[in-house]
Design a protein around this motif. Sequence first.
Motif, mmCIF file in Angstrom:
data_model
loop_
_atom_site.group_PDB
_atom_site.id
_atom_site.type_symbol
_atom_site.label_atom_id
_atom_site.label_comp_id
_atom_site.label_asym_id
_atom_site.label_seq_id
_atom_site.Cartn_x
_atom_site.Cartn_y
_atom_site.Cartn_z
ATOM 1 N N ASN A 9 0.783 -1.216 0.000
ATOM 2 C CA ASN A 9 0.000 0.000 0.000
ATOM 3 C C ASN A 9 0.825 1.280 0.000
ATOM 4 N N THR A 11 3.228 4.322 -1.050
ATOM 5 C CA THR A 11 3.384 5.024 -2.316
ATOM 6 C C THR A 11 4.757 5.665 -2.416
ATOM 7 N N ARG A 15 10.118 1.515 -9.717
ATOM 8 C CA ARG A 15 9.978 0.288 -10.501
ATOM 9 C C ARG A 15 11.285 -0.487 -10.538
ATOM 10 N N ASN A 197 3.213 -8.954 -6.565
ATOM 11 C CA ASN A 197 2.210 -8.482 -7.524
ATOM 12 C C ASN A 197 2.048 -6.966 -7.459
ATOM 13 N N GLU A 198 2.153 -6.400 -6.273
ATOM 14 C CA GLU A 198 1.953 -4.966 -6.109
ATOM 15 C C GLU A 198 3.252 -4.199 -5.908
ATOM 16 N N THR A 199 4.234 -4.838 -5.292
ATOM 17 C CA THR A 199 5.500 -4.164 -5.009
ATOM 18 C C THR A 199 6.674 -5.093 -5.244
ATOM 19 N N SER A 220 6.922 0.567 -5.632
ATOM 20 C CA SER A 220 5.526 0.317 -5.978
ATOM 21 C C SER A 220 5.336 0.226 -7.487
ATOM 22 N N LYS A 221 4.599 -0.785 -7.914
ATOM 23 C CA LYS A 221 4.295 -0.938 -9.334
ATOM 24 C C LYS A 221 2.885 -0.461 -9.660
ATOM 25 N N LYS A 222 2.170 0.026 -8.656
ATOM 26 C CA LYS A 222 0.796 0.449 -8.853
ATOM 27 C C LYS A 222 0.641 1.967 -8.804
ATOM 28 N N VAL A 223 1.738 2.680 -8.609
ATOM 29 C CA VAL A 223 1.687 4.133 -8.490
ATOM 30 C C VAL A 223 2.389 4.746 -9.686
ATOM 31 N N GLU A 224 1.753 5.728 -10.338
ATOM 32 C CA GLU A 224 2.349 6.373 -11.504
ATOM 33 C C GLU A 224 3.685 7.007 -11.135
ATOM 34 N N THR A 226 6.215 5.329 -10.221
ATOM 35 C CA THR A 226 6.871 4.318 -9.377
ATOM 36 C C THR A 226 7.907 4.912 -8.420
#
Length: 274
Positions: A9, A11, A15, A197-199, A220-224, A226
């Motif tokens: 979770n 941020t 990457r 999967n997420e980080t 984080s791979k889910k935050v623009e 990264t």
Amino acid sequence: MTRRRHLGNTTVLRRWAGSIAVLAAFAGGTARAAPEEADSAQKSGVSPKARSMLEKMSDFLGGQRQFSVQVDGSTEVVLQSGEKVEFNHESEVRLKRPDKLRSDRRGEKAEMEFYYDGRSFTLYGENNHYYATARAPANIDEAIDAARERLGIEAPAADLLYSKPYDILMEDVVSGTYLGTAFVRGATCHHLAFRGNETDWQIWIDDGPKPVPCKFVITSKKVEGTPEFTAEFSRWNFSPRLGDEVFHFSPPSNAKRIDFLVEAGGQGTKGDKK
């Protein structure tokens, strides 16, 4: 309910750049991982050596009844323009199992103190002299969960404070590799890299008789953009003098009490602390 709170979770990450084998090829010296080990790790999940080293660190930290540690951290923030800026902070963390925790943070964005005394949380901002208090669970593991879920208090490195850090760290992991040894602040450390999967995250573990984490990086791979969170650990002390008064907040005469802002359903919206 999933107990791993922070790796998936936060941020404050970047990457993972390229494959494990490519990274290792550029590492040089003892930090270079054998290509066959990197390839094996991708195929079989987590390499036995990476798993063993992480378990060793987890068992050691979880077995300590008390400790204090200095944490030097950096948090990347991605602006709307796409530019990345970095904010640095340092924290002194003191822990006494099963139900005491304190973190004093100094940094560019905030100077804050977090107290957990087995009965309540208190978050105190030194700049504005505001503090907020809320009821808390009766042990550190549940308290870390509750602080995030109920109050929105985030702390990426808090995964290392659980009684069994290995279980929390590994929940989202799909592969892990042992990259070899490297130096962190003059100490020889084992360098491990894990993908989820997420980080994605990396950890450097001291090669000495006390296998403590020396450095921790989460991406984080889910935050623009990264962004990345980095923490370096130093000044570990496993026999500090920690009386109960260390974890009890006594408001200064000029302090003003406020409430944590909590949304319907119990999700905190304010009081973020990393």
